[in-house]
Design a protein around this motif. Structure first.
Motif, PDB file in Angstrom:
ATOM      1  N   VAL A  17       0.802  -1.225   0.000  1.00 32.47           N
ATOM      2  CA  VAL A  17       0.000   0.000   0.000  1.00 32.47           C
ATOM      3  C   VAL A  17       0.839   1.281   0.000  1.00 32.47           C
ATOM      4  CG1 VAL A  17      -1.658   1.359   1.354  1.00 32.47           C
ATOM      5  CG2 VAL A  17      -2.073  -1.076   0.923  1.00 32.47           C
ATOM      6  N   PRO A  18       1.918   1.390   0.796  1.00 35.41           N
ATOM      7  CA  PRO A  18       2.714   2.627   0.701  1.00 35.41           C
ATOM      8  C   PRO A  18       3.277   2.800  -0.712  1.00 35.41           C
ATOM      9  CG  PRO A  18       3.320   1.350   2.638  1.00 35.41           C
ATOM     10  CD  PRO A  18       2.471   0.460   1.799  1.00 35.41           C
ATOM     11  N   VAL A  19       2.790   3.827  -1.415  1.00 31.86           N
ATOM     12  CA  VAL A  19       3.169   4.012  -2.823  1.00 31.86           C
ATOM     13  C   VAL A  19       4.480   4.779  -2.883  1.00 31.86           C
ATOM     14  CG1 VAL A  19       2.495   4.964  -5.049  1.00 31.86           C
ATOM     15  CG2 VAL A  19       0.769   3.997  -3.541  1.00 31.86           C
ATOM     16  N   GLY A  20       5.540   4.073  -3.234  1.00 33.26           N
ATOM     17  CA  GLY A  20       6.839   4.704  -3.386  1.00 33.26           C
ATOM     18  C   GLY A  20       7.216   4.853  -4.842  1.00 33.26           C
ATOM     19  N   ALA A  21       8.504   4.772  -5.103  1.00 33.83           N
ATOM     20  CA  ALA A  21       8.988   4.966  -6.463  1.00 33.83           C
ATOM     21  C   ALA A  21       8.478   3.885  -7.411  1.00 33.83           C
ATOM     22  CB  ALA A  21      10.518   4.986  -6.469  1.00 33.83           C
ATOM     23  N   VAL A  22       8.429   2.638  -6.949  1.00 36.06           N
ATOM     24  CA  VAL A  22       7.959   1.554  -7.814  1.00 36.06           C
ATOM     25  C   VAL A  22       6.495   1.757  -8.178  1.00 36.06           C
ATOM     26  CG1 VAL A  22       7.545  -0.929  -7.961  1.00 36.06           C
ATOM     27  CG2 VAL A  22       9.670  -0.088  -6.961  1.00 36.06           C
ATOM     28  N   GLY A  23       5.675   2.154  -7.190  1.00 31.78           N
ATOM     29  CA  GLY A  23       4.272   2.417  -7.471  1.00 31.78           C
ATOM     30  C   GLY A  23       4.086   3.565  -8.440  1.00 31.78           C
ATOM     31  N   THR A 131      13.373  -1.806   1.137  1.00 32.35           N
ATOM     32  CA  THR A 131      12.201  -1.778   2.011  1.00 32.35           C
ATOM     33  C   THR A 131      11.548  -3.155   2.076  1.00 32.35           C
ATOM     34  OG1 THR A 131      11.804   0.542   1.467  1.00 32.35           O
ATOM     35  CG2 THR A 131       9.968  -0.682   2.419  1.00 32.35           C
ATOM     36  N   THR A 132      11.444  -3.809   0.922  1.00 37.70           N
ATOM     37  CA  THR A 132      10.867  -5.150   0.881  1.00 37.70           C
ATOM     38  C   THR A 132      11.725  -6.126   1.669  1.00 37.70           C
ATOM     39  OG1 THR A 132      10.065  -4.616  -1.346  1.00 37.70           O
ATOM     40  CG2 THR A 132       9.970  -6.921  -0.675  1.00 37.70           C
ATOM     41  N   VAL A 133      13.040  -6.000   1.512  1.00 37.18           N
ATOM     42  CA  VAL A 133      13.958  -6.890   2.223  1.00 37.18           C
ATOM     43  C   VAL A 133      13.804  -6.738   3.730  1.00 37.18           C
ATOM     44  CG1 VAL A 133      16.370  -7.458   2.606  1.00 37.18           C
ATOM     45  CG2 VAL A 133      15.608  -6.823   0.322  1.00 37.18           C
ATOM     46  N   VAL A 134      13.828  -5.508   4.217  1.00 33.88           N
ATOM     47  CA  VAL A 134      13.725  -5.252   5.655  1.00 33.88           C
ATOM     48  C   VAL A 134      12.380  -5.728   6.188  1.00 33.88           C
ATOM     49  CG1 VAL A 134      13.590  -3.411   7.382  1.00 33.88           C
ATOM     50  CG2 VAL A 134      15.346  -3.330   5.614  1.00 33.88           C
ATOM     51  N   TYR A 135      11.326  -5.494   5.423  1.00 32.29           N
ATOM     52  CA  TYR A 135       9.975  -5.855   5.863  1.00 32.29           C
ATOM     53  C   TYR A 135       9.841  -7.356   6.075  1.00 32.29           C
ATOM     54  CZ  TYR A 135       4.843  -6.125   5.674  1.00 32.29           C
ATOM     55  OH  TYR A 135       3.523  -6.359   5.947  1.00 32.29           O
ATOM     56  N   ALA A 166      -0.811  -8.298  -5.258  1.00 34.37           N
ATOM     57  CA  ALA A 166      -1.273  -8.232  -6.644  1.00 34.37           C
ATOM     58  C   ALA A 166      -2.510  -7.361  -6.781  1.00 34.37           C
ATOM     59  CB  ALA A 166      -1.557  -9.639  -7.172  1.00 34.37           C
ATOM     60  N   SER A 167      -3.455  -7.491  -5.848  1.00 34.99           N
ATOM     61  CA  SER A 167      -4.685  -6.706  -5.953  1.00 34.99           C
ATOM     62  C   SER A 167      -4.395  -5.213  -5.846  1.00 34.99           C
ATOM     63  CB  SER A 167      -5.687  -7.128  -4.880  1.00 34.99           C
ATOM     64  OG  SER A 167      -5.198  -6.845  -3.576  1.00 34.99           O
ATOM     65  N   TRP A 168      -3.450  -4.853  -4.970  1.00 41.39           N
ATOM     66  CA  TRP A 168      -3.124  -3.424  -4.833  1.00 41.39           C
ATOM     67  C   TRP A 168      -2.376  -2.906  -6.064  1.00 41.39           C
ATOM     68  CZ3 TRP A 168      -4.810   0.434  -2.062  1.00 41.39           C
ATOM     69  CH2 TRP A 168      -4.101   1.637  -2.088  1.00 41.39           C
ATOM     70  N   GLN A 169      -1.421  -3.683  -6.543  1.00 38.59           N
ATOM     71  CA  GLN A 169      -0.683  -3.244  -7.730  1.00 38.59           C
ATOM     72  C   GLN A 169      -1.627  -3.107  -8.931  1.00 38.59           C
ATOM     73  OE1 GLN A 169       2.163  -2.332  -6.806  1.00 38.59           O
ATOM     74  NE2 GLN A 169       2.362  -3.601  -4.965  1.00 38.59           N
TER      75      GLN A 169
END
Length: 209
Positions: A17-23, A131-135, A166-169
């Motif tokens: 949900v947090p929309v960063g650079a990838v989003g 961020t994904t790695v740390v999470y 997937a649903s959020w993306q």
């Protein structure tokens, strides 16, 4: 099993949900290409989340130990990739504005980024996201993944995390598709691309600073 599904959904939405650079790149990519390219890119992001969730469930503390030393290098790589994305997005938009915009936009989805390349590209970018790695490392050492009991619950957790991501993306892709129709003119396309470049570039600089 229900608890594992709910934990997976919470984990998937928590990272997505947090929309960063990838989003931001995902929305802009869909706006400037086509819905199919955006959907494949979204599934690439969700697949990366699935892989990290699976590693968290199956690898346990060993996965966390392996990830931690690589995190700084992944952060550097992610920052460089984001910087390249920001520059390429801006340059491509400026070239399209100077050339024949309608003809170039019509050729761009097939010529610049095919659906398989969109999937592979966003998969690779997301795998580098620190961020994904740390999470998911946090899930391993003391979060939801640590309390799963058996392979059935682990599988349910991973699939639920993938479905949530997937649903959020795909929701972002839908927004990008609507945005693409709203800014279909040359000026709108240029401004959208430049705005996304600024967002992505700012996050790249923050990572590399």
């Amino acid at each position: 099993m229900t608890a594992a599904l709910l934990a997976g959904l919470v984990a998937g939405y928590g990272i997505a949900v947090p929309v960063g650079a990838v989003g931001a790149y995902l929305v802009t990519l869909t706006a400037r290409t086509c819905l199919l390219v955006g959907v494949c890119a979204a599934l690439g992001v969700a697949t990366a989340d699935l892989l990290y969730a699976a590693a968290a469930v199956t690898g346990g503390g060993a996965a966390a130990g392996a990830v931690r030393p690589a995190a700084p290098a992944m952060e550097l790589g992610f920052g460089l990739v984001l910087l390249a994305l920001a520059l390429s997005t801006a340059v491509r938009a400026l070239r399209a504005r100077r050339a024949a915009p309608d003809a170039l936009r019509a050729a761009e989805p097939a010529a610049v980024l095919s659906p398989p390349r969109a999937y592979a590209g966003l998969l690779g970018i997301t795998l580098l996201n620190p961020t994904t790695v740390v999470y998911f490392t946090a899930l391993v050492v003391g979060g939801a993944a640590a309390s799963l009991d058996g392979p059935a619950e682990g599988t349910a957790f991973v699939l639920a995390a993938f479905a949530a991501s997937a649903s959020w993306q795909l929701l972002l892709v839908g927004g990008g598709s609507v945005l693409g129709r709203a800014v279909s003119g040359p000026r709108g396309q240029l401004l959208t691309a430049l705005a996304a470049s600024l967002v992505i570039g700012a996050q790249a600089v923050a990572l590399l600073a």
